[in-house]
Design a protein around this motif. Structure first.
Motif, PDB file in Angstrom:
ATOM      1  N   GLU A 133      -5.479  33.926   2.240  1.00  0.00           N
ATOM      2  CA  GLU A 133      -4.455  33.610   3.236  1.00  0.00           C
ATOM      3  C   GLU A 133      -3.255  34.498   2.912  1.00  0.00           C
ATOM      4  OE1 GLU A 133      -2.057  29.782   5.114  1.00  0.00           O
ATOM      5  OE2 GLU A 133      -3.498  29.512   3.485  1.00  0.00           O
ATOM      6  N   ASP A 162      -0.022  36.483   2.406  1.00  0.00           N
ATOM      7  CA  ASP A 162       1.398  36.144   2.455  1.00  0.00           C
ATOM      8  C   ASP A 162       2.188  37.393   2.067  1.00  0.00           C
ATOM      9  OD1 ASP A 162       3.978  35.210   2.183  1.00  0.00           O
ATOM     10  OD2 ASP A 162       3.378  33.317   1.242  1.00  0.00           O
ATOM     11  N   ASN A 171     -11.815  32.249   6.811  1.00  0.00           N
ATOM     12  CA  ASN A 171     -11.503  33.116   7.944  1.00  0.00           C
ATOM     13  C   ASN A 171     -12.747  33.459   8.754  1.00  0.00           C
ATOM     14  OD1 ASN A 171      -8.636  33.467   7.647  1.00  0.00           O
ATOM     15  ND2 ASN A 171      -9.037  34.774   5.882  1.00  0.00           N
ATOM     16  N   ASP A 211      -1.903  37.671  12.162  1.00  0.00           N
ATOM     17  CA  ASP A 211      -2.791  37.020  11.204  1.00  0.00           C
ATOM     18  C   ASP A 211      -3.664  38.095  10.580  1.00  0.00           C
ATOM     19  OD1 ASP A 211      -4.459  35.406   9.768  1.00  0.00           O
ATOM     20  OD2 ASP A 211      -4.708  33.912  11.355  1.00  0.00           O
ATOM     21  N   SER A 249      -5.185  38.324   7.681  1.00  0.00           N
ATOM     22  CA  SER A 249      -6.398  37.862   7.005  1.00  0.00           C
ATOM     23  C   SER A 249      -7.525  37.641   8.012  1.00  0.00           C
ATOM     24  CB  SER A 249      -6.119  36.574   6.237  1.00  0.00           C
ATOM     25  OG  SER A 249      -5.170  36.778   5.223  1.00  0.00           O
ATOM     26  N   PHE A 250      -7.211  36.998   9.101  1.00  0.00           N
ATOM     27  CA  PHE A 250      -8.213  36.732  10.137  1.00  0.00           C
ATOM     28  C   PHE A 250      -8.706  38.035  10.755  1.00  0.00           C
ATOM     29  CE2 PHE A 250      -9.133  34.913  14.533  1.00  0.00           C
ATOM     30  CZ  PHE A 250     -10.374  34.437  14.156  1.00  0.00           C
TER      31      PHE A 250
END
Length: 304
Positions: free
Chosen positions: A42, A44, A59, A269, A271-272
């Motif tokens: 995730e 950051d 994900n 997003d 990561s996604f």
């Protein structure tokens, strides 16, 4: 001294010339692969790539469970296979037909004209499509109005017409350029084979079928393997430029979806988006291995 060391010492200058390319590939192709781990985290901004929390396959599961998943995969595969089914054999056919011409000047003229669209940018190509198919001011729109006294339906907003416009405009742009490698392969065919076939009474079509086509078949096999490794990679720029809210149901593909979820939704997003991109690359890799294996078993022609 081993054979490898002897070979290196005998041609060390060639390896020096190769060194910049190796360094370039390592820096811009292999080193960035460390960022793939974002797909399992995730991400950051404040913690960075290495400090972000590890979430495993979340994900990927999020993408597989998304209501967009089936639609995006279907749009990507249908557009890719449509492009491959039409766009792969046509350059081969074009090269065979062009090679059969006897007029040298005419052949050169056709080659030059067919190469030109390749150098037109994607933005200009889409702009041409907009101008041609505009229902009010476009060429087809004006002709339709003149013949029927009605305003032509907006083809660019028709989701069923999107794939046809994408594929056939791409063929017009690339058929000449894609045929270069086949024309080069045909130029190496021994003319004595054609002379012997003519003496035996073979027609031009028979010579194309039994001499020209087999000579470019290994090249075509290699090109097919490479194309299979890009099945999931539908060109982002052209799809994105042709995309609008009315044709989105058929024009949303993996590359445009990754762009939207990674860069245009709030802060992005990452990561996604990385997880989707990694999934896309893995599928392409599996397809490449599979098609290469099948080609090797069937024709003894393969990448490795």
């Amino acid at each position: 001294m081993s054979r490898i060391n002897k070979r290196f010492l005998s041609s060390w200058q060639m390896y020096i010339f190769l060194l910049p390319s190796i360094v370039f590939i390592i820096i811009f192709a292999y080193f960035p692969m460390a960022g793939v781990q974002i797909a399992f985290k995730e991400y950051d901004f404040t913690k960075g790539v290495w400090g972000s929390e590890w979430i495993g396959w979340d994900n990927f599961q999020r993408f597989f469970n998304s209501y967009q998943f089936s639609k995006i995969i279907w749009n990507t595969l249908s557009l890719s296979f449509y492009s491959l089914l039409i766009g792969f054999p046509l350059p081969i056919l074009f090269a065979l037909v062009l090679n059969s011409f006897t007029g040298h000047r005419f052949k050169k003229l056709v080659q030059s004209v067919s190469y030109m669209p390749h150098f037109i940018s994607t933005v200009v190509i889409v702009g041409m499509l907009v101008q041609i198919f505009n229902p009010r001011t476009g060429a087809f729109g004006s002709l339709y109005t003149m013949l029927t006294d009605k305003i032509m339906p907006d083809i660019l907003a028709n989701q069923d017409a999107f794939q046809h416009l994408y594929v056939w405009s791409g063929i017009w742009q690339s058929i000449g350029w894609s045929s270069i490698i086949y024309i080069a392969a045909l130029s190496s065919v021994d003319e004595h084979l054609h002379e012997a076939a003519q003496i035996d009474g073979a027609s031009r079509l028979q010579r194309v079928r039994h001499i020209d086509f087999p000579s470019i078949l290994p090249t075509a096999t290699i090109m097919l393997i490479l194309a299979a490794g890009n099945i999931m990679d539908v060109g982002f720029e052209k799809v994105f430029l042709m995309q609008n809210n009315l044709n989105l149901a058929k024009s949303e593909v993996i590359s445009t979806y990754v762009y939207k979820v990674g860069l245009t939704i709030g802060t992005g997003d990452f990561s996604f988006a990385t997880a989707i991109g990694l999934f896309n690359s893995v599928i392409n890799f599996i397809l490449l291995i599979g098609v290469n294996f099948a080609a090797k078993r069937l024709s003894d022609t393969s990448l490795w």
